[in-house]
Design an enzyme around this catalytic site. Structure first.
Site, short mmCIF file in Angstrom:
data_model
loop_
_atom_site.label_atom_id
_atom_site.label_comp_id
_atom_site.label_asym_id
_atom_site.label_seq_id
_atom_site.Cartn_x
_atom_site.Cartn_y
_atom_site.Cartn_z
N ASP A 79 42.24 45.99 40.59
CA ASP A 79 41.19 45.59 41.53
C ASP A 79 40.30 44.47 41.00
OD1 ASP A 79 42.08 47.40 43.37
OD2 ASP A 79 40.50 48.88 43.04
N ARG A 104 37.71 51.79 38.18
CA ARG A 104 37.25 50.40 38.07
C ARG A 104 36.29 50.18 36.90
NH1 ARG A 104 36.25 46.95 43.34
NH2 ARG A 104 36.64 45.42 41.70
N ARG A 149 28.91 53.39 48.15
CA ARG A 149 29.16 52.95 46.77
C ARG A 149 27.87 52.80 45.96
NH1 ARG A 149 34.38 50.97 45.91
NH2 ARG A 149 35.82 52.21 47.18
N HIS A 178 31.71 48.86 51.75
CA HIS A 178 30.81 47.88 51.15
C HIS A 178 30.15 47.07 52.27
CE1 HIS A 178 33.06 47.70 47.04
NE2 HIS A 178 31.91 48.35 46.89
N CYS A 279 35.68 39.71 49.38
CA CYS A 279 35.90 40.56 48.21
C CYS A 279 36.45 39.77 47.03
CB CYS A 279 36.87 41.69 48.55
SG CYS A 279 36.21 42.95 49.66
#
Length: 289
Positions: A79, A104, A149, A178, A279
């Site tokens: 990611d 992550r 998040r 997000h 992103c």
């Protein structure tokens, strides 16, 4: 005698401003776990296609004069391509991430190290936050996502670090986990006191957040559910060109009506990981190259 219909209003004149971005070539991209509703590890992914699609976005930025820096991706951290989550950068200071999911967390020190090596001041977070995925600069305020998040407490931390008002917005649909999946800032720079243009997906927010957006941004583009589902709001803008999903056709027409120039870029393979154009794009503000 019948009255003539008013002439259609001409689109506003938009101004492009060159930007500096951080990106990461997805040479190790795959979907091997699931931390958002878009990720299905049993479905095959094509890394070479992901790289080609990412390259098209990179090339589009460079062709228009934008500066693109690169951070190396790392095997086992698929990611990293979603660099927007690698920090929030303003006035030469990078507020680095503290990821919600363990998968992550290996990225955190890699992004912090890159910022240090490139002359940014680095602020280590106390609270969970996922960088520009949840924090978007809109004129003189920072819009901050909550609900999935980034911790609520990170919003106060952000305000203390940068000395800018922070407006908290609550996301309610897990597909739009997000803020940058449900809201795009289209005017990258505005004069002091001016209201920047934004676009957002009303159904992704709770009632209070919708009311706040309507109050602050009465002229905003409200995007349809279909274009939101196409990840149309995960878009990047230089004030004139808006890099967006080719599937968000209604949004593209709305942009043209407001004087923007849509630049459709297909990142469908990277959407399998739950990320799109924004992103993959972290804006670097305020430090020397």
């Amino acid at each position: 005698m019948s009255q003539m219909a008013p002439a259609p209003q001409a689109p506003a004149q938009r101004t492009m401003r060159t930007r500096r971005f951080l990106m990461c070539r997805p040479e190790h991209f795959t979907v091997s776990y699931s931390i958002n509703p878009w990720m299905h590890p049993d479905d095959p992914t094509d890394t070479s296609l992901a790289v080609r699609q990412w390259q098209a976005l990179y090339d589009a930025y460079v062709a228009l004069g934008h500066e693109v820096e690169l951070i190396d991706d790392v095997d086992g951290l698929p990611d990293m391509v979603y660099t927007a989550n690698g920090g929030f950068v303003l006035d030469g200071v990078a507020y680095v991430p503290k990821f919600r999911h363990a998968e992550r967390r290996g990225e955190e020190e890699l992004f912090a190290g890159w910022f240090r090596e490139h002359g940014f001041g680095v602020v280590e977070p106390e609270f969970t936050n996922e960088g520009e995925g949840d924090f978007l600069l809109a004129g003189d305020v920072i819009l901050a996502g909550r609900g999935f998040r980034s911790d609520d407490a990170s919003h106060g931390e952000l305000e203390r670090i940068f000395g800018r008002p922070v407006v908290s917005l609550t996301l309610t649909d897990p597909r739009f986990y997000h803020l940058d999946t449900a809201l795009a800032v289209l005017d990258t720079v505005v004069a002091p006191g001016e209201t920047p243009m934004i676009a957002y997906l009303p159904g992704a927010f709770d009632d209070a957040s919708r009311a706040e957006l309507e109050r602050r941004f009465p002229d905003a583009i409200r995007v349809s559910d279909a274009d939101g589902d196409a990840f149309g709001l995960n878009a990047s803008s230089d004030g004139l060109h808006v890099f967006c999903s080719p599937r968000a056709t209604g949004f593209q027409e709305q942009l043209r009506e407001r004087g923007y120039e849509p630049v459709p870029i297909d990142l469908s393979e990277l959407l399998l990981g739950g990320g799109g154009i924004k992103c993959c794009t972290l804006e670097l503000r305020g430090a020397a190259s």
